[in-house]
Scaffold this motif. Structure first.
Motif, PDB file in Angstrom:
ATOM      1  N   PRO A   1      24.465  38.115  86.553  1.00 10.42           N
ATOM      2  CA  PRO A   1      23.790  37.239  87.514  1.00 10.42           C
ATOM      3  C   PRO A   1      22.313  37.567  87.720  1.00 10.42           C
ATOM      4  O   PRO A   1      21.492  36.648  87.872  1.00 10.42           O
ATOM      5  N   VAL A   2      21.931  38.849  87.748  1.00  6.54           N
ATOM      6  CA  VAL A   2      20.536  39.189  88.050  1.00  6.54           C
ATOM      7  C   VAL A   2      19.595  38.709  86.940  1.00  6.54           C
ATOM      8  O   VAL A   2      18.593  38.032  87.217  1.00  6.54           O
ATOM      9  N   PRO A   3      19.843  39.022  85.658  1.00 10.59           N
ATOM     10  CA  PRO A   3      18.982  38.462  84.608  1.00 10.59           C
ATOM     11  C   PRO A   3      18.983  36.932  84.597  1.00 10.59           C
ATOM     12  O   PRO A   3      17.967  36.307  84.286  1.00 10.59           O
ATOM     13  N   PHE A   4      20.130  36.330  84.935  1.00 10.35           N
ATOM     14  CA  PHE A   4      20.205  34.867  84.963  1.00 10.35           C
ATOM     15  C   PHE A   4      19.198  34.308  85.961  1.00 10.35           C
ATOM     16  O   PHE A   4      18.482  33.346  85.677  1.00 10.35           O
ATOM     17  N   ARG A   5      19.117  34.938  87.129  1.00 13.72           N
ATOM     18  CA  ARG A   5      18.157  34.464  88.128  1.00 13.72           C
ATOM     19  C   ARG A   5      16.723  34.696  87.676  1.00 13.72           C
ATOM     20  O   ARG A   5      15.798  34.008  88.133  1.00 13.72           O
ATOM     21  N   ALA A   6      16.528  35.646  86.764  1.00 12.18           N
ATOM     22  CA  ALA A   6      15.195  35.924  86.234  1.00 12.18           C
ATOM     23  C   ALA A   6      14.892  35.115  84.972  1.00 12.18           C
ATOM     24  O   ALA A   6      13.834  35.313  84.358  1.00 12.18           O
ATOM     25  N   GLY A   7      15.811  34.230  84.606  1.00 14.53           N
ATOM     26  CA  GLY A   7      15.540  33.342  83.477  1.00 14.53           C
ATOM     27  C   GLY A   7      16.080  33.787  82.140  1.00 14.53           C
ATOM     28  O   GLY A   7      15.626  33.303  81.093  1.00 14.53           O
ATOM     29  N   ARG A   8      17.069  34.712  82.132  1.00 16.77           N
ATOM     30  CA  ARG A   8      17.642  35.158  80.867  1.00 16.77           C
ATOM     31  C   ARG A   8      19.160  35.153  80.939  1.00 16.77           C
ATOM     32  O   ARG A   8      19.747  35.409  82.003  1.00 16.77           O
ATOM     33  N   ALA A   9      19.785  34.860  79.807  1.00 21.27           N
ATOM     34  CA  ALA A   9      21.238  34.914  79.678  1.00 21.27           C
ATOM     35  C   ALA A   9      21.610  36.225  79.009  1.00 21.27           C
ATOM     36  O   ALA A   9      21.257  36.455  77.846  1.00 21.27           O
TER      37      ALA A   9
ATOM     38  N   PRO B   1      16.265  33.776  76.407  1.00 22.61           N
ATOM     39  CA  PRO B   1      15.641  33.027  77.493  1.00 22.61           C
ATOM     40  C   PRO B   1      16.427  31.759  77.805  1.00 22.61           C
ATOM     41  O   PRO B   1      16.865  31.040  76.898  1.00 22.61           O
ATOM     42  N   LEU B   2      16.580  31.472  79.069  1.00 18.08           N
ATOM     43  CA  LEU B   2      17.294  30.256  79.462  1.00 18.08           C
ATOM     44  C   LEU B   2      16.564  29.000  79.028  1.00 18.08           C
ATOM     45  O   LEU B   2      17.187  27.947  78.847  1.00 18.08           O
ATOM     46  N   ASP B   3      15.237  29.091  78.840  1.00 16.86           N
ATOM     47  CA  ASP B   3      14.506  27.886  78.440  1.00 16.86           C
ATOM     48  C   ASP B   3      14.784  27.490  76.994  1.00 16.86           C
ATOM     49  O   ASP B   3      14.308  26.445  76.531  1.00 16.86           O
TER      50      ASP B   3
ATOM     51  N   ALA C   1      25.788  27.932  81.023  1.00 12.19           N
ATOM     52  CA  ALA C   1      25.383  29.292  81.383  1.00 12.19           C
ATOM     53  C   ALA C   1      25.681  29.575  82.847  1.00 12.19           C
ATOM     54  O   ALA C   1      26.130  30.666  83.209  1.00 12.19           O
ATOM     55  N   GLY C   2      25.433  28.588  83.701  1.00 13.64           N
ATOM     56  CA  GLY C   2      25.749  28.759  85.111  1.00 13.64           C
ATOM     57  C   GLY C   2      27.235  29.006  85.330  1.00 13.64           C
ATOM     58  O   GLY C   2      27.621  29.860  86.146  1.00 13.64           O
ATOM     59  N   ARG C   3      28.064  28.278  84.604  1.00 14.91           N
ATOM     60  CA  ARG C   3      29.517  28.486  84.723  1.00 14.91           C
ATOM     61  C   ARG C   3      29.904  29.859  84.188  1.00 14.91           C
ATOM     62  O   ARG C   3      30.809  30.515  84.729  1.00 14.91           O
TER      63      ARG C   3
END
Length: 410
Positions: A383-391, A360-362, A372-374
């Motif tokens: 990218p898709v899981p990242f937008r959903a809050g996961r790395a 989880p990104l949190d 993580a964004g970089r």
């Protein structure tokens, strides 16, 4: 299980844990790892806490040998029951590793498992695994193991090429691991894993492809593929230092990993952890998932590591010292550490990022989130899981997993 033990604070003689470690224990999964530290011979690459018969002198006492070993593990399981208290906690996974567990009689492994069942109870869907070397089992032995309640088995195949097995000091002949899979199926094992190693000195890409093809030809449920790490102090490291064999560089490891991913995926196995592939979610190693998700497990045996509620400890290494502690009614723990909240957060990032589900990104600090964004922009995170809050690592990210993790935990 690495042979080196970390530093730490002393473990109380009775093994008691801080009250904080037991808070909410009944709501967390519990697994048992049972270590069998014996091997017929020492493989040149092995850095685990293992011993051959010749390395255990008679002065170490019978309790340090294979013959008396199961009784010691039973004693530690009973100690675990006392330490963990009366909380009703059925065990969800048991994993017997080594060493070579199947050097012990199947009845001894069954007795160790029965101690866990008697003291804690096993969940109705418990996963019960043992490791095995291909040359250490036969159909009768496997049938007896299955009768004792083992339903998953992991064979150390490593390679299908004889010259690669020689470099690794493996004793089995090519083809034997595949026959073991068939024998385990006939004995009624629910799941079978084959362990492979890539990057052995002298191994070619074609050798590695042949090993993957041979493993897949046996139709296992699960394949683990690990890059060979040459640890200092091992026989293989000494051979490399003497110039007898050439070291393998990281680019070769990366190429072999890509070959594994392509071959295993084409055969219908999907990665769920950087080094592990399974035919479906039910075939994943649930015991290892306990480690990767920070659940509770008790490791019994010399050098075994445990973790309960943010407290991690490790046992004395030598079988004789282990036996002496238990014979004296003392915990075999050599040291422990109580993890801070920050250490637990960091470990979750380190381990969960290796999973196909990601982390989880949190869990990340603002600095880690920016990294993580970089990583998404660099093609290292999906990218898709990242937008959903996961790395979640991409394939390229898996090749650079250690570097990605370092950036995310800063």
């Amino acid at each position: 299980m690495p042979s080196a033990l970390p530093d730490g604070e002393p473990v109380p003689p009775d093994g008691a844990l801080p009250a904080s470690a037991l808070d909410g224990a009944g709501t967390r999964p519990l697994g048992f790892y049972l270590h069998v530290p014996y091997c017929a011979t020492r493989c040149g690459y092995c850095d685990f806490n293992t011993y051959t018969a010749g390395e255990l002198r008679s002065a170490d006492g019978a309790r340090a040998t294979q013959e008396g070993y199961a009784d010691l593990v039973v004693e530690e399981v009973r100690l675990a029951r006392k330490v963990l208290g009366d909380t009703d906690r059925e065990v969800s996974t048991v994993f017997v590793g080594g060493g070579t567990p199947t050097l012990l009689p199947a009845a001894d492994l069954g007795r160790m498992l029965r101690a866990v069942r008697d003291e804690f109870g096993l969940a109705p869907d418990a996963e019960v695994t043992t490791e095995a070397n291909p040359e250490s089992v036969d159909p009768e032995y496997l049938a007896e193991l299955r009768g004792h309640g083992f339903d998953r088995i992991s064979f150390g195949m490593q390679s299908a090429r004889e010259h690669v097995l020689r470099v690794l000091d493996r004793r089995h002949t090519p083809g034997r691991p595949q026959r073991c899979v068939a024998e385990a199926r006939a004995a009624g094992f629910r799941q079978v894993n084959l362990d492979l190693i890539y990057g052995t000195p002298g191994e070619s890409d074609d050798d590695w492809r042949a090993s993957l093809d041979a493993a897949l030809g046996a139709a296992p449920d699960h394949v683990s593929a690990y890059a060979l790490i040459v640890e200092e102090g091992t026989g293989l490291a000494r051979r490399i230092h003497r110039g007898e064999v050439a070291p393998v560089d990281d680019d070769v490891h990366a190429d072999r990993y890509l070959i594994a991913e392509e071959t295993l995926t084409a055969a219908g196995l999907a990665w769920y952890e950087v080094s592990n592939w399974a035919v479906d979610a039910a075939a994943r190693c649930r015991h290892n998932e306990l480690y990767w998700t920070g659940a509770d497990w008790w490791g019994a045996g010399p050098g075994a590591h445990s973790h309960v509620g943010g407290v991690r400890w490790w046992n004395v290494k030598h079988p004789a010292a282990y036996a002496q502690r238990l014979d004296a009614g003392r915990s075999p723990g050599a040291g422990r550490e109580v993890l801070t909240d920050e250490e637990r957060r960091t470990e979750r990032v380190l381990l969960e990022l290796r999973l196909a589900d990601g982390c989880p990104l949190d869990l990340l600090t603002p600095t880690g989130a920016a990294a993580a964004g970089r990583a998404v922009a660099d093609g290292l995170l999906e990218p898709v899981p990242f937008r959903a809050g996961r790395a979640v690592l991409t394939l390229r990210g898996r090749l650079l997993a250690d570097a990605v993790v370092r950036d995310l935990v800063d």
